[in-house]
Design an enzyme around this catalytic site. Structure first.
Site, PDB file in Angstrom:
ATOM      1  N   ASP A  48      43.972 -25.659  -1.673  1.00 23.50           N
ATOM      2  CA  ASP A  48      44.134 -24.369  -0.999  1.00 23.50           C
ATOM      3  C   ASP A  48      43.882 -24.580   0.498  1.00 23.50           C
ATOM      4  O   ASP A  48      43.405 -25.634   0.903  1.00 23.50           O
ATOM      5  CB  ASP A  48      43.165 -23.330  -1.559  1.00 23.50           C
ATOM      6  CG  ASP A  48      41.795 -23.911  -1.798  1.00 23.50           C
ATOM      7  OD1 ASP A  48      41.330 -24.694  -0.932  1.00 23.50           O
ATOM      8  OD2 ASP A  48      41.175 -23.606  -2.828  1.00 23.50           O
ATOM      9  N   ASP A  76      42.039 -23.145   3.819  1.00 25.51           N
ATOM     10  CA  ASP A  76      41.017 -22.246   4.340  1.00 25.51           C
ATOM     11  C   ASP A  76      41.148 -22.150   5.851  1.00 25.51           C
ATOM     12  O   ASP A  76      41.395 -23.144   6.534  1.00 25.51           O
ATOM     13  CB  ASP A  76      39.617 -22.765   3.990  1.00 25.51           C
ATOM     14  CG  ASP A  76      39.376 -22.751   2.489  1.00 25.51           C
ATOM     15  OD1 ASP A  76      39.930 -21.865   1.813  1.00 25.51           O
ATOM     16  OD2 ASP A  76      38.664 -23.628   1.990  1.00 25.51           O
ATOM     17  N   ASP A 130      29.067 -29.476   5.059  1.00 22.75           N
ATOM     18  CA  ASP A 130      28.265 -30.494   4.368  1.00 22.75           C
ATOM     19  C   ASP A 130      28.555 -31.922   4.819  1.00 22.75           C
ATOM     20  O   ASP A 130      27.666 -32.635   5.279  1.00 22.75           O
ATOM     21  CB  ASP A 130      28.375 -30.338   2.847  1.00 22.75           C
ATOM     22  CG  ASP A 130      29.799 -30.183   2.325  1.00 22.75           C
ATOM     23  OD1 ASP A 130      30.752 -30.269   3.136  1.00 22.75           O
ATOM     24  OD2 ASP A 130      29.959 -29.984   1.111  1.00 22.75           O
TER      25      ASP A 130
HETATM   26  P1  ATP Z   1      38.174 -28.811  -2.440  1.00 20.62           P
HETATM   27  O1  ATP Z   1      38.670 -27.423  -2.140  1.00 20.62           O
HETATM   28  O2  ATP Z   1      39.191 -29.872  -2.403  1.00 20.62           O
HETATM   29  O3  ATP Z   1      37.309 -28.862  -3.640  1.00 20.62           O
HETATM   30  P2  ATP Z   1      36.703 -28.395  -0.035  1.00 20.62           P
HETATM   31  O4  ATP Z   1      36.087 -29.358   0.921  1.00 20.62           O
HETATM   32  O5  ATP Z   1      37.761 -27.507   0.507  1.00 20.62           O
HETATM   33  O6  ATP Z   1      37.201 -29.221  -1.264  1.00 20.62           O
HETATM   34  P3  ATP Z   1      35.352 -26.015  -0.746  1.00 20.62           P
HETATM   35  O7  ATP Z   1      34.307 -25.819  -1.786  1.00 20.62           O
HETATM   36  O8  ATP Z   1      36.668 -25.359  -0.897  1.00 20.62           O
HETATM   37  O9  ATP Z   1      35.526 -27.573  -0.635  1.00 20.62           O
HETATM   38  O10 ATP Z   1      34.686 -25.601   0.631  1.00 20.62           O
HETATM   39  C1  ATP Z   1      35.427 -25.494   1.835  1.00 20.62           C
HETATM   40  C2  ATP Z   1      34.600 -26.027   2.980  1.00 20.62           C
HETATM   41  O11 ATP Z   1      33.401 -25.255   3.122  1.00 20.62           O
HETATM   42  C3  ATP Z   1      34.110 -27.448   2.801  1.00 20.62           C
HETATM   43  O12 ATP Z   1      35.083 -28.372   3.208  1.00 20.62           O
HETATM   44  C4  ATP Z   1      32.881 -27.482   3.665  1.00 20.62           C
HETATM   45  O13 ATP Z   1      33.208 -27.590   5.029  1.00 20.62           O
HETATM   46  C5  ATP Z   1      32.305 -26.100   3.467  1.00 20.62           C
HETATM   47  N1  ATP Z   1      31.342 -26.044   2.361  1.00 20.62           N
HETATM   48  C6  ATP Z   1      31.572 -25.671   1.089  1.00 20.62           C
HETATM   49  N2  ATP Z   1      30.458 -25.724   0.348  1.00 20.62           N
HETATM   50  C7  ATP Z   1      29.471 -26.144   1.152  1.00 20.62           C
HETATM   51  C8  ATP Z   1      28.071 -26.383   0.981  1.00 20.62           C
HETATM   52  N3  ATP Z   1      27.500 -26.229  -0.196  1.00 20.62           N
HETATM   53  N4  ATP Z   1      27.373 -26.799   2.063  1.00 20.62           N
HETATM   54  C9  ATP Z   1      27.967 -26.957   3.257  1.00 20.62           C
HETATM   55  N5  ATP Z   1      29.258 -26.768   3.473  1.00 20.62           N
HETATM   56  C10 ATP Z   1      30.025 -26.351   2.449  1.00 20.62           C
HETATM   57 MG    MG Z   2      38.793 -25.873  -0.518  1.00 20.02          MG
END
Ligand code: ATP
Ligand code: MG
Length: 470
Positions: free
Chosen positions: A55, A57, A167
């Site tokens: 997705d 963001d 993170d």
């Molecule tokens: P994917 O969607 O492929 O699982 P993602 O990196 O996009 O991976 P998401 O959970 O969608 O993960 O979160 C989007 C963004 O928000 C992350 O890339 C990170 O920058 C931030 N983020 C999400 N969860 C946390 C957390 N627990 N602590 C710090 N930052 C976070």
């Molecule tokens: Mg994501």
């Protein structure tokens, strides 16, 4: 004047042709309205390594209300921290306002809060990191508990603030719609290209703030084939016990992301390698510790393989089946603790399922509809293993038949159930109504044994296949 290293379009590989047109629409609209608009997080990382993002963001300096005014198809969500969802058919673009960190990394950077209450999402819900922050700009904006876990975190900020609360460096890259440059505050570009998962700031502090980050590390390492930075890995091993303080609803969400997103097998390996299975699923880990190399473990791995293949083929996957696989060991163990004449009794099986689900819930909040599904799948096993004449045909209409049959197939594959009876059910499903009747009668009449299906005295197969206690 940003503190970021700005990498111009000519020096990176992200092309607009790989970005969701809807995400681009959102970004352009923000820009036309005079706001900043960035893609951020996993989508930027994935585009850089040639993966298709799950997705897209968006991060912006527009406040949620301002975002809402720009889009007709927009809803604000999040009770504590407002976040905008812009809808395009079944694609949702999540637009988050920059949030402030109290200090740069190492001091007191910020993380997410407990998730929304209630039942967990089925995956691909808005991530808690964005959904869970408070919606006021209070004076006590940042509050930690006695373990250093962040309890409150609720101030809007600028991109210069926002970056420090993310993170991993790989997740902290911003793609600007103003000039298609990438903004990198933390050396994330280099880390992505080196396939390295490095935490922003001090590992211990950041893992204490939000222990779920340990599972995220395991998940990203598995999904992206990244190497976890040694200090991060060491901190995970040292502080894995902190998972016990993470909210069970978030651990449920994270478990689904680990196992139902197409990388279940490698996620499982990654959790075990990092010593996190113990923290996430203690009863499952305990079973495997007591029964090394068991058939149950092989069954779980094969089940995860099948699930990964289904995800790759775009087929549906369910938490019910996943938790039936994960809890197989604990459930089998509870059943086998009883005298063998009870192993096929519905009451004993249901009790074992309830015990396993209750123990699970100390760590992972499994919504009731899924634990009920697990129960039904297990309760159907003896009925599938001992089909009784034409009544057996009615099982084909049972809402949980398909899942129970899939579990039977897996059990049969590892000789935890009769392979002949599994074949019989496979044949039955492919048979015409007339043939089905005949197959059922043959089974009941005691004439020619249908497809070699066993009848007569009940087989007392050990469910777990563990060696009987001496
Ligand atoms: P994917 O969607 O492929 O699982 P993602 O990196 O996009 O991976 P998401 O959970 O969608 O993960 O979160 C989007 C963004 O928000 C992350 O890339 C990170 O920058 C931030 N983020 C999400 N969860 C946390 C957390 N627990 N602590 C710090 N930052 C976070
Ligand atoms: Mg994501």
């Amino acid at each position: 004047m940003p503190l970021a290293r700005i990498v111009p379009r000519s020096e990176h590989t992200i092309s607009r042709s790989h970005i969701s047109p809807n995400a681009l629409r959102v970004l352009y609209r923000l820009k036309e309205a005079g706001f900043q608009g960035f893609l951020v997080g996993g989508c930027v990382r994935d585009l850089l390594i040639g993966l298709t993002p799950k997705d897209f963001d968006v991060a912006t300096n527009a406040l949620p209300e301002e975002v809402r005014r720009l889009f007709r198809n927009c809803r604000l969500i999040g009770r504590r921290f407002r976040l905008a969802h812009v809808f395009f058919g079944n694609e949702i673009i999540e637009v988050a306002t920059f949030r402030a960190a109290s200090e740069p990394p190492g001091e007191e950077p910020l993380a997410d809060l407990d998730p929304e209450e209630g039942e967990g999402p089925e995956i691909s819900e808005p991530d808690e990191f964005d959904a869970d922050l408070a919606d006021t700009q209070g004076e006590d904006a940042h509050v930690l508990d006695e373990h250093g876990r962040i309890l409150r975190d609720n101030a809007y900020g600028t991109i210069d603030d926002d970056v420090w609360r993310r993170d991993f460096t790989a997740n902290a890259l911003y793609y600007s719609i103003a000039d298609f440059s990438i903004w990198d505050y933390v050396g994330g570009l280099e880390d992505v290209l080196a396939r390295r998962l490095r935490i922003i700031g001090d590992p211990e502090t950041r893992l204490r703030e939000d222990p779920v980050r340990m599972l995220r590390a395991a998940r990203f390492a598995a999904k992206l084939d990244f190497t976890i930075d040694p200090p991060v890995e060491a901190a995970i091993r040292e502080f894995s016990g902190l998972l016990a303080s993470a909210p069970p609803a978030r651990l449920f969400d994270e478990t689904l992301k680990l196992f139902l997103a197409g990388n279940g097998v490698s996620s499982f390996a990654s959790l075990r390698r990092l010593g996190l299975l113990e923290g996430l699923l203690p009863t499952v880990a305990a079973y495997f510790r007591r029964h090394p190399g068991s058939l149950v473990e092989q069954l779980l791995l094969r089940g995860l393989e099948n699930t990964d293949a289904r995800v790759r083929d775009g087929k549906s996957v369910t938490p019910t089946f996943l938790f039936a696989l994960l809890l197989y060991g604990p459930i089998a163990q509870a059943i086998e603790a009883l005298p063998p004449n009870l192993w096929h009794e519905a009451g004993a099986i249901l009790d074992a399922c309830d015990d396993a689900a209750r123990e699970l819930s100390a760590r992972v909040a499994l919504p009731r509809r899924f634990s009920l599904g697990v129960r039904e799948m297990f309760a159907l096993q003896p009925r599938l293993e001992q089909p009784r004449g034409r009544r057996a045909l009615r099982l084909l209409e049972h809402p949980r038949f398909r899942a129970a049959y899939d579990l039977l197939l897996l059990r049969a594959e590892f000789e935890l159930a009769s392979p002949e009876i599994a074949v019989w059910w496979t044949r039955l499903q492919n048979a015409s109504p007339d043939e089905r009747g005949r197959m059922a009668d043959e089974l009941a009449g005691g004439g020619a044994r249908a497809g070699g299906a066993p009848r007569g005295p009940r087989r007392r197969r050990r469910r777990g296949g563990a060696k009987p206690a001496a």
